[in-house]
Design a protein around this motif. Sequence first.
Motif, short mmCIF file in Angstrom:
data_model
loop_
_atom_site.label_atom_id
_atom_site.label_comp_id
_atom_site.label_asym_id
_atom_site.label_seq_id
_atom_site.Cartn_x
_atom_site.Cartn_y
_atom_site.Cartn_z
N THR A 140 9.11 12.34 -0.52
CA THR A 140 8.29 12.33 -1.73
C THR A 140 8.35 10.93 -2.36
O THR A 140 9.14 10.09 -1.94
CB THR A 140 8.77 13.41 -2.72
OG1 THR A 140 10.18 13.35 -2.80
CG2 THR A 140 8.37 14.80 -2.25
N ASP A 141 7.51 10.68 -3.37
CA ASP A 141 7.35 9.33 -3.89
C ASP A 141 8.67 8.71 -4.38
O ASP A 141 9.40 9.32 -5.15
CB ASP A 141 6.33 9.34 -5.03
CG ASP A 141 4.93 9.60 -4.51
OD1 ASP A 141 4.74 9.56 -3.29
OD2 ASP A 141 4.03 9.83 -5.34
N ASN A 142 8.93 7.50 -3.92
CA ASN A 142 10.15 6.78 -4.31
C ASN A 142 9.94 5.30 -4.08
O ASN A 142 9.09 4.90 -3.28
CB ASN A 142 11.34 7.29 -3.49
CG ASN A 142 11.20 6.93 -2.02
OD1 ASN A 142 11.62 5.85 -1.59
ND2 ASN A 142 10.55 7.79 -1.23
N GLY A 187 3.77 2.43 2.59
CA GLY A 187 5.15 2.56 2.10
C GLY A 187 5.78 3.87 2.56
O GLY A 187 6.92 3.90 3.02
N HIS A 188 5.01 4.98 2.48
CA HIS A 188 5.55 6.27 2.93
C HIS A 188 6.10 6.18 4.35
O HIS A 188 7.18 6.68 4.65
CB HIS A 188 4.47 7.35 2.86
CG HIS A 188 4.44 8.07 1.55
ND1 HIS A 188 5.51 8.77 1.06
CD2 HIS A 188 3.45 8.22 0.62
CE1 HIS A 188 5.20 9.32 -0.11
NE2 HIS A 188 3.95 8.99 -0.41
N PHE A 189 5.34 5.53 5.25
CA PHE A 189 5.80 5.44 6.64
C PHE A 189 7.13 4.69 6.74
O PHE A 189 7.97 5.01 7.59
CB PHE A 189 4.75 4.72 7.51
CG PHE A 189 3.59 5.60 7.88
CD1 PHE A 189 3.80 6.74 8.65
CD2 PHE A 189 2.29 5.30 7.49
CE1 PHE A 189 2.74 7.56 9.01
CE2 PHE A 189 1.23 6.11 7.83
CZ PHE A 189 1.45 7.24 8.60
N ASN A 242 0.87 -1.17 0.00
CA ASN A 242 0.00 0.00 0.00
C ASN A 242 0.92 1.23 0.00
O ASN A 242 1.76 1.39 0.88
CB ASN A 242 -0.88 -0.05 1.26
CG ASN A 242 -1.79 1.15 1.40
OD1 ASN A 242 -1.44 2.26 1.01
ND2 ASN A 242 -2.97 0.94 1.96
N HIS A 243 0.75 2.09 -0.99
CA HIS A 243 1.62 3.27 -1.13
C HIS A 243 1.68 4.11 0.15
O HIS A 243 2.75 4.62 0.52
CB HIS A 243 1.07 4.12 -2.29
CG HIS A 243 1.78 5.40 -2.51
ND1 HIS A 243 2.96 5.49 -3.21
CD2 HIS A 243 1.50 6.67 -2.11
CE1 HIS A 243 3.37 6.76 -3.23
NE2 HIS A 243 2.49 7.49 -2.57
N LEU A 244 0.55 4.23 0.83
CA LEU A 244 0.49 5.07 2.03
C LEU A 244 1.31 4.45 3.16
O LEU A 244 2.05 5.13 3.88
CB LEU A 244 -0.96 5.26 2.47
CG LEU A 244 -1.90 5.75 1.36
CD1 LEU A 244 -3.33 5.79 1.85
CD2 LEU A 244 -1.46 7.13 0.88
N VAL A 247 1.24 12.82 5.49
CA VAL A 247 0.83 14.06 4.83
C VAL A 247 1.39 14.09 3.41
O VAL A 247 2.57 14.34 3.20
CB VAL A 247 1.32 15.32 5.61
CG1 VAL A 247 0.30 15.75 6.63
CG2 VAL A 247 2.66 15.08 6.29
N SER A 248 0.54 13.79 2.44
CA SER A 248 1.01 13.77 1.05
C SER A 248 0.12 14.65 0.18
O SER A 248 -0.71 15.41 0.69
CB SER A 248 1.03 12.33 0.54
OG SER A 248 -0.28 11.88 0.32
N GLY A 249 0.30 14.53 -1.13
CA GLY A 249 -0.49 15.35 -2.04
C GLY A 249 -1.94 14.91 -2.10
O GLY A 249 -2.84 15.69 -2.41
ZN ZN Z 1 3.00 9.47 -2.14
#
Ligand code: ZN
Length: 351
Positions: A319-321, A119-121, A115-117, A158-160
């Motif tokens: 940011t996204d990576n 993943g951010h964490f 899950n991208h969200l 907190v993302s776009g």
């Molecule tokens: Zn993102």
Amino acid sequence: MSKIILGIETSCDETSAAVLKQQKSRIIILSNIIASSAQLQSEYGGVFPEQAAREQLKLMIPTIKKALSDAAVKPQDIDAIAVTHGPGLIGSLLVGVETAKVLATLWNKPLIPVNHLMGHFYANWINAGMEDGGRRMEEITPTPGPQPPTFPCIGLLVSGGHTDLVLFKDHGKYQYLGGTRDDAAGECFDKCARMLGYLYPGGPKISKLAQSGNPKSFALPRPLAASADYDFSFSGLKTAFSNLLTNQVTNNQIVADLCASIEQAIIDSLLKKTIRAAQEYNLEQIIVAGGVAANQKLFESLKNNFTGLVSVPPPILCTDNAAMIAAAAFFINKEIRPDDLQANPNLSLSI
Ligand code: ZN
Ligand code: KG4
């Protein structure tokens, strides 16, 4: 024993592939290639889904090839492939998901959807990285130190496209506390920047201009600041900002003051609920993630208002990576058969 994961991320306008290695308890980046069509998108005034996906089709294979060669890793060295399967733009997600399915099948590797969200964490769990195309080993020091976060902790995403507050109990185990009822924090930055004539992404531009502005110059609301829940709201703030613009923007100082005021209003809204959640649940650590986590003032405000630890990844990992996607797969290993994996643009954290 070490383990190597290839991560693939294509949820929005970035095409990213990364190779990460887990050695003892350390997560090390061997390569993290991020090809962005942001320049192209900003010429059109935002992310155009079909165009983003077309670019990603062109960039996907060269990006994976570069990630492998920069990491000096061959397909046979890889232990698993991790891929973002949602949320995001469906055309973009399909590029990454279908590529990962093909590679997992051809190379006979386990496939791990992320899950991208979430993943951010997991950018907060990365200890060290490679810079300059993967040739020079250099510590990326996650603030405040290289220690991975400990559970339980509060997570602020907190993302776009998302603003969510969760209570992490363990890897893959969390309680959803609240989120935005309308626009995301990053979206508010982007839309206010757009009103001032700045292209996507607006967050970095606003925070740079805000440095020479006075955050108290313009009165803006702090929506939902007093509500008992853990929800946020940013669309009213955006409207209030647009109302300020009539006849106001006459010189650079006013622009800087407007930027400082909107930045402060967004930060105050995020700060209040995040600190309250940490206090209410008696937690000693807050982890922040997503593009807006790159905002230095947000980090400083959290640190200055919280007695425990505040962890924010280095800006390139906010940011996204794909590095964050591979990192998550070391901890949340939900292997799936390639035939069973579907891109899901509507995935969320609130279940
Ligand atoms: Zn993102
Ligand atoms: O996580 P991300 O790269 O993509 C999404 O998953 O949405 O976040 C992009 C968002 C954009 O809204 C951008 O304006 C914001 O992160 N952003 C920032 C900063 N850097 C990026 N917002 C405020 N301050 C920054 N320094």
